[in-house]
Enzyme design. Structure first.
Site, short mmCIF file in Angstrom:
data_model
loop_
_atom_site.label_atom_id
_atom_site.label_comp_id
_atom_site.label_asym_id
_atom_site.label_seq_id
_atom_site.Cartn_x
_atom_site.Cartn_y
_atom_site.Cartn_z
CB THR A 32 -0.92 0.03 1.23
OG1 THR A 32 -0.13 0.27 2.41
CG2 THR A 32 -1.68 -1.27 1.39
CG ASP A 56 -3.99 9.60 3.90
OD1 ASP A 56 -3.18 9.42 4.85
OD2 ASP A 56 -4.57 10.67 3.71
CG ASN A 83 7.80 0.73 6.15
OD1 ASN A 83 8.91 0.82 6.68
ND2 ASN A 83 7.53 1.29 4.97
CB SER A 134 9.45 1.94 17.13
OG SER A 134 9.76 3.02 17.99
CE1 TYR A 148 10.60 9.13 12.65
CE2 TYR A 148 12.47 8.80 14.11
CZ TYR A 148 11.64 8.35 13.11
OH TYR A 148 11.85 7.10 12.56
CE LYS A 152 8.77 6.18 13.96
NZ LYS A 152 8.01 5.15 13.20
#
Length: 280
Positions: A32, A56, A83, A134, A148, A152
């Site tokens: 995807t 999306d 991912n 992660s 970020y 995570k």
């Protein structure tokens, strides 16, 4: 044994490597991305064991539609690999509120959206494996990575807790914590820079941004090898809760574990008598 493997962010980088190697290993793959034409091109065109569909991950409707398409085509979903992600770089004060929220929408709520759509399928099967990428930044905060890392860190808490929710139904979870790999996370399509500008940060921003930009394509980790390791991990009967990936990530994770242990030990003295104080 052939499995149905659902991969988000399969149009480039690590996602492409995972999908390509899963196909080569004889698995059925749902690949995807926001632009399915790019995903199809990256994987070499139409194939019997391949379903390419638009996704999306920030849209709950799109997540459900992609999972429905996977079940219609292959009848089940055995492995979900979350991912897809982006990197919002910058110092906290220079990152706008909108940018911070976008980072969480993509990196945390995005995987939640697709996982929420997949879990009813896996519960009905009484089997499945949720793998979420992660980062070592999900364990250790770093300069210029506040948005970020925060997203995570959220992934870490969500996945670690999700394990307890779904294990009774035969569903396993794994958090993958890579170090620096050549995954295209630092290309312009995946990286955003802080919108705001504050004089106190100006010089640091300039030099740190240049450093990050110079790293693109130079990272030590090979994403093809990481993809191979992830596929081997999904073959395990008892996959690990965490997979720390990369020669740079392992010592960093070990140091963080020691740091927390040392801080907990030091807290015994600082916190002595707190229980009695609360009781009073």
């Amino acid at each position: 044994m052939s499995k149905v493997i659902f991969v988000t962010g399969a149009g480039r980088g690590l996602g492409t490597d995972i999908a390509r190697q899963a196909l080569a290993a004889g698995h059925q793959v749902v690949a995807t991305g926001r632009r399915p034409e790019n995903v199809l091109k990256a994987l070499g065109g139409e194939q019997d064991n391949l379903l390419v569909t638009a996704l999306d991950i920030t849209s709950t409707d799109a997540a459900q539609e992609a999972v429905d398409a996977a079940v219609t085509r292959f009848g089940r979903v055995d492995v979900l690999i979350n991912n897809a992600a982006t990197f919002q770089a910058g110092y906290f004060e220079e990152i706008s509120d909108a940018q911070m929220r976008t980072q969480f929408e993509t990196n945390l709520f995005g995987p939640m959206n697709i996982t929420r759509a997949v879990l009813p399928v896996m519960r009905a099967q009484r089997s499945g494996h949720i793998v979420t990428i992660s980062s070592i930044a999900g364990l250790v905060g770093q300069e210029f990575c506040v948005a970020y890392a925060a997203s995570k860190f959220g992934v870490e808490g969500w996945m670690e807790s999700l394990r307890h929710d779904v294990e009774p139904y035969g569903i396993r979870t794994t958090i993958v914590e890579p170090g620096f790999f050549r995954t295209e996370l630092l290309v312009d399509a995946s990286t955003s820079w802080a919108e705001l500008s504050i004089d106190d940060y100006a010089e640091r921003t300039r030099t740190t941004k240049a450093m990050w930009q110079s790293m693109n394509g130079q990272q030590a980790g090979d994403p093809a090898k990481l993809a191979d390791a992830l596929l081997r991990l999904t073959d395990l009967d008892e996959p690990p809760l965490r997979f720390v990936a990369g020669d740079d990530a392992i010592p960093t994770a070990e140091a963080k574990g020691k740091e927390i242990t040392d801080q907990a030990t030091a807290s015994r003295t600082l916190g002595s008598g707190l229980a009695h104080a609360d009781a009073a």
